[in-house]
Design a protein around this motif. Structure first.
Motif, mmCIF file in Angstrom:
data_model
loop_
_atom_site.group_PDB
_atom_site.id
_atom_site.type_symbol
_atom_site.label_atom_id
_atom_site.label_comp_id
_atom_site.label_asym_id
_atom_site.label_seq_id
_atom_site.Cartn_x
_atom_site.Cartn_y
_atom_site.Cartn_z
ATOM 1 N N ALA A 126 37.978 32.818 36.521
ATOM 2 C CA ALA A 126 36.838 33.733 36.539
ATOM 3 C C ALA A 126 35.526 33.007 36.262
ATOM 4 C CB ALA A 126 37.050 34.848 35.509
ATOM 5 N N ARG A 127 35.529 31.675 36.397
ATOM 6 C CA ARG A 127 34.300 30.900 36.146
ATOM 7 C C ARG A 127 33.387 30.999 37.372
ATOM 8 N NH1 ARG A 127 34.910 27.490 31.718
ATOM 9 N NH2 ARG A 127 37.046 27.250 30.976
ATOM 10 N N THR A 128 32.725 32.130 37.529
ATOM 11 C CA THR A 128 31.882 32.356 38.695
ATOM 12 C C THR A 128 30.884 33.466 38.391
ATOM 13 O OG1 THR A 128 31.918 32.800 41.081
ATOM 14 C CG2 THR A 128 33.413 34.089 39.715
ATOM 15 N N THR A 129 29.899 33.600 39.261
ATOM 16 C CA THR A 129 28.955 34.713 39.184
ATOM 17 C C THR A 129 29.061 35.485 40.485
ATOM 18 O OG1 THR A 129 27.442 33.429 37.811
ATOM 19 C CG2 THR A 129 26.544 35.373 38.915
ATOM 20 N N ILE A 130 29.533 36.727 40.399
ATOM 21 C CA ILE A 130 29.727 37.540 41.593
ATOM 22 C C ILE A 130 29.282 38.977 41.323
ATOM 23 C CG2 ILE A 130 31.630 36.191 42.594
ATOM 24 C CD1 ILE A 130 33.575 38.186 41.367
ATOM 25 N N ASP A 131 29.133 39.720 42.398
ATOM 26 C CA ASP A 131 28.760 41.134 42.324
ATOM 27 C C ASP A 131 30.011 41.960 42.026
ATOM 28 O OD1 ASP A 131 27.913 43.726 42.687
ATOM 29 O OD2 ASP A 131 26.947 43.360 44.629
ATOM 30 N N LEU A 132 30.002 42.709 40.941
ATOM 31 C CA LEU A 132 31.160 43.524 40.565
ATOM 32 C C LEU A 132 31.079 44.940 41.135
ATOM 33 C CD1 LEU A 132 31.614 42.484 36.817
ATOM 34 C CD2 LEU A 132 32.689 41.515 38.852
ATOM 35 N N GLY A 133 30.218 45.144 42.124
ATOM 36 C CA GLY A 133 30.061 46.478 42.704
ATOM 37 C C GLY A 133 31.350 47.051 43.245
ATOM 38 N N GLN A 134 32.162 46.226 43.917
ATOM 39 C CA GLN A 134 33.434 46.726 44.451
ATOM 40 C C GLN A 134 34.365 47.171 43.330
ATOM 41 O OE1 GLN A 134 35.233 44.758 48.123
ATOM 42 N NE2 GLN A 134 34.090 43.055 47.224
ATOM 43 N N MET A 135 34.359 46.430 42.232
ATOM 44 C CA MET A 135 35.184 46.827 41.086
ATOM 45 C C MET A 135 34.765 48.191 40.574
ATOM 46 S SD MET A 135 35.967 43.828 38.340
ATOM 47 C CE MET A 135 36.757 45.078 37.328
ATOM 48 N N HIS A 136 33.459 48.391 40.435
ATOM 49 C CA HIS A 136 32.959 49.671 39.929
ATOM 50 C C HIS A 136 33.313 50.795 40.901
ATOM 51 C CE1 HIS A 136 30.268 52.291 37.597
ATOM 52 N NE2 HIS A 136 29.971 52.830 38.775
ATOM 53 N N GLY A 137 33.096 50.545 42.191
ATOM 54 C CA GLY A 137 33.325 51.582 43.189
ATOM 55 C C GLY A 137 34.768 52.032 43.276
ATOM 56 N N LEU A 168 36.105 38.378 45.288
ATOM 57 C CA LEU A 168 35.562 39.454 46.119
ATOM 58 C C LEU A 168 36.594 39.924 47.139
ATOM 59 C CD1 LEU A 168 31.933 38.133 46.728
ATOM 60 C CD2 LEU A 168 32.674 39.924 45.136
ATOM 61 N N ARG A 169 37.356 38.987 47.698
ATOM 62 C CA ARG A 169 38.435 39.345 48.621
ATOM 63 C C ARG A 169 39.535 40.102 47.879
ATOM 64 N NH1 ARG A 169 38.484 36.378 53.389
ATOM 65 N NH2 ARG A 169 40.757 36.284 53.477
ATOM 66 N N THR A 198 43.666 48.656 45.858
ATOM 67 C CA THR A 198 43.520 50.102 45.998
ATOM 68 C C THR A 198 42.651 50.680 44.886
ATOM 69 O OG1 THR A 198 44.755 52.162 46.358
ATOM 70 C CG2 THR A 198 45.538 50.731 44.592
ATOM 71 N N VAL A 199 42.200 51.889 45.051
ATOM 72 C CA VAL A 199 41.431 52.579 44.018
ATOM 73 C C VAL A 199 42.256 52.668 42.732
ATOM 74 C CG1 VAL A 199 40.404 54.782 43.347
ATOM 75 C CG2 VAL A 199 40.094 53.911 45.682
ATOM 76 N N GLY A 200 41.658 52.241 41.632
ATOM 77 C CA GLY A 200 42.361 52.265 40.352
ATOM 78 C C GLY A 200 43.351 51.133 40.175
ATOM 79 N N GLY A 201 43.339 50.142 41.069
ATOM 80 C CA GLY A 201 44.289 49.043 41.014
ATOM 81 C C GLY A 201 43.937 47.995 39.978
ATOM 82 N N ARG A 202 44.812 46.991 39.878
ATOM 83 C CA ARG A 202 44.663 45.948 38.859
ATOM 84 C C ARG A 202 44.580 44.582 39.524
ATOM 85 N NH1 ARG A 202 49.133 49.179 39.087
ATOM 86 N NH2 ARG A 202 50.584 47.817 37.959
ATOM 87 N N SER A 216 40.625 47.405 37.329
ATOM 88 C CA SER A 216 40.690 46.660 36.069
ATOM 89 C C SER A 216 40.882 45.185 36.404
ATOM 90 C CB SER A 216 41.834 47.162 35.182
ATOM 91 O OG SER A 216 43.077 47.040 35.832
ATOM 92 N N LEU A 217 40.186 44.323 35.675
ATOM 93 C CA LEU A 217 40.251 42.883 35.901
ATOM 94 C C LEU A 217 40.803 42.214 34.648
ATOM 95 C CD1 LEU A 217 39.597 40.325 37.555
ATOM 96 C CD2 LEU A 217 37.293 40.384 36.546
ATOM 97 N N HIS A 218 41.841 41.428 34.832
ATOM 98 C CA HIS A 218 42.499 40.742 33.721
ATOM 99 C C HIS A 218 42.364 39.238 33.910
ATOM 100 C CE1 HIS A 218 44.449 44.571 32.630
ATOM 101 N NE2 HIS A 218 44.530 44.741 33.933
ATOM 102 N N VAL A 219 41.684 38.580 32.991
ATOM 103 C CA VAL A 219 41.478 37.140 33.064
ATOM 104 C C VAL A 219 42.535 36.441 32.214
ATOM 105 C CG1 VAL A 219 39.889 35.244 32.618
ATOM 106 C CG2 VAL A 219 39.012 37.448 33.424
#
Length: 326
Positions: A241-252, A224-225, A231-235, A256-259
């Motif tokens: 990634a073994r967790t349960t978190i809110d991906l709202g910030q990613m959507h907003g 989350l941090r 930045t917007v559109g950042g990587r 892109s998230l790379h595991v």
């Protein structure tokens, strides 16, 4: 041969020195006399029961540096006497490296950097391959701003150096001012204490825009941090990634998230040759003076491997923990 065996899951006290049968290399394998083995956090997780480890009683340990003593059928590119390094064991189906010998898949090995000792070379494979995978996924461009969480951790201290070599402005999060100095010595342009508010260091180092790339070696809630700092559109690349978190910030922010899970080729058997290729590139970078490992100063051998695991559990190591085998 002598090896450290895990008889049952649990703490470091479950590890015991024992005599076991020396392995024989099969097709595609080389027998390596191990000179040094390094510990990684995944070793402790497997010791505690993470279900990717070898069947009990098990020899743990993934990283090694040593000398080729015998060569199985269908192996090319190695000769008896070659000094090699690699991440080649400690998971399902593979022998571990807290032992005097290992029959290792030759695809997982490379000739060790000429400028490093066995101890130093053993510290590199898992973390260097992981960092290299992350670098490939996020494709850093010259001049971009990169944040590395855990700047002197195993993967983090390599990621700092690789990002800097790619031409980025690199900021690393660290736990103490002393750790910050180490990260800056490794090439970080700036460091921040990890408890600092994200908005504060984003404002200081990116004028509030956010980092183009975040390498998260902490994972869990720290993702989350990471999203907040990007930045917007950042990587964002993460090793956990073994967790349960809110991906709202990613959507907003349309992030892109790379595991990155570098053990997959070892567990599945697919893509192992890529690890050897990466290690050859890493050796070239090391010998060119562009990359170096950070080693914890404590000394351990097979008889004190349990103490090495205790240090690993404590989180107080300053660099990679290495066990001398020979």
């Amino acid at each position: 041969m002598r090896a450290v065996l895990l008889g049952e899951y649990g703490g470091p006290e479950k590890l015991a020195l024992a005599e076991v049968e020396k392995p024989v290399p099969g097709a595609g394998e080389v027998l390596v006399r191990i000179h040094a083995a390094a510990l990684n956090p995944v070793d402790a997780k497997i010791r505690n029961g993470l279900p990717i480890g070898p069947a009990l009683p098990a020899i743990l340990g993934a990283d090694l540096a040593g000398v080729v003593e015998a060569i199985g059928a269908d192996v090319t590119g190695f000769a008896i006497g070659d000094e090699v390094y690699g991440c080649a064991g400690g998971v399902k189906g593979l022998g571990g490296t807290l032992a005097e010998y290992i029959a290792a898949d030759a695809r997982l090995l490379a000739k060790k950097p000429k400028t490093l000792s066995f101890r130093e070379a053993a510290a590199l494979p898992l973390v260097a391959i992981t960092a290299a995978n992350a670098m490939t996924r996020v494709a850093i461009a010259k001049g971009e701003k990169v944040l590395v969480h855990g700047g002197i951790g195993g993967v983090g201290h390599i990621a700092v150096q690789m990002a800097k070599a790619a031409g980025a402005y690199v900021v690393a999060t660290v736990s103490t001012e002393e750790a910050g100095k180490i990260a800056r010595d490794l090439g970080a342009d700036a460091t921040v204490i990890r408890s600092t508010a994200v908005a504060d260091y984003v404002a200081e180092h990116t004028a509030g825009k956010g980092f183009d790339v975040v390498i998260d070696t902490v994972g869990g809630e720290n993702l989350l941090r990471s999203f907040e700092a990007t930045t917007v559109g950042g990587r964002v690349a993460t090793t956990n990634a073994r967790t349960t978190i809110d991906l709202g910030q990613m959507h907003g922010k349309a992030l892109s998230l790379h595991v990155v899970f570098m053990l997959l080729p070892m567990l599945t058997g697919n893509g192992r040759a890529a690890h050897g290729d990466i290690l050859r590139e890493i050796a070239e970078q090391v010998d060119a003076g562009k990359l170096r490992p950070l080693l914890d100063p404590h000394a351990f051998n097979l008889a004190s491997a349990g103490d090495a695991h205790s240090l690993l559990d404590s989180g107080k190591a300053r660099g990679k923990i290495v066990v001398d085998i020979q």
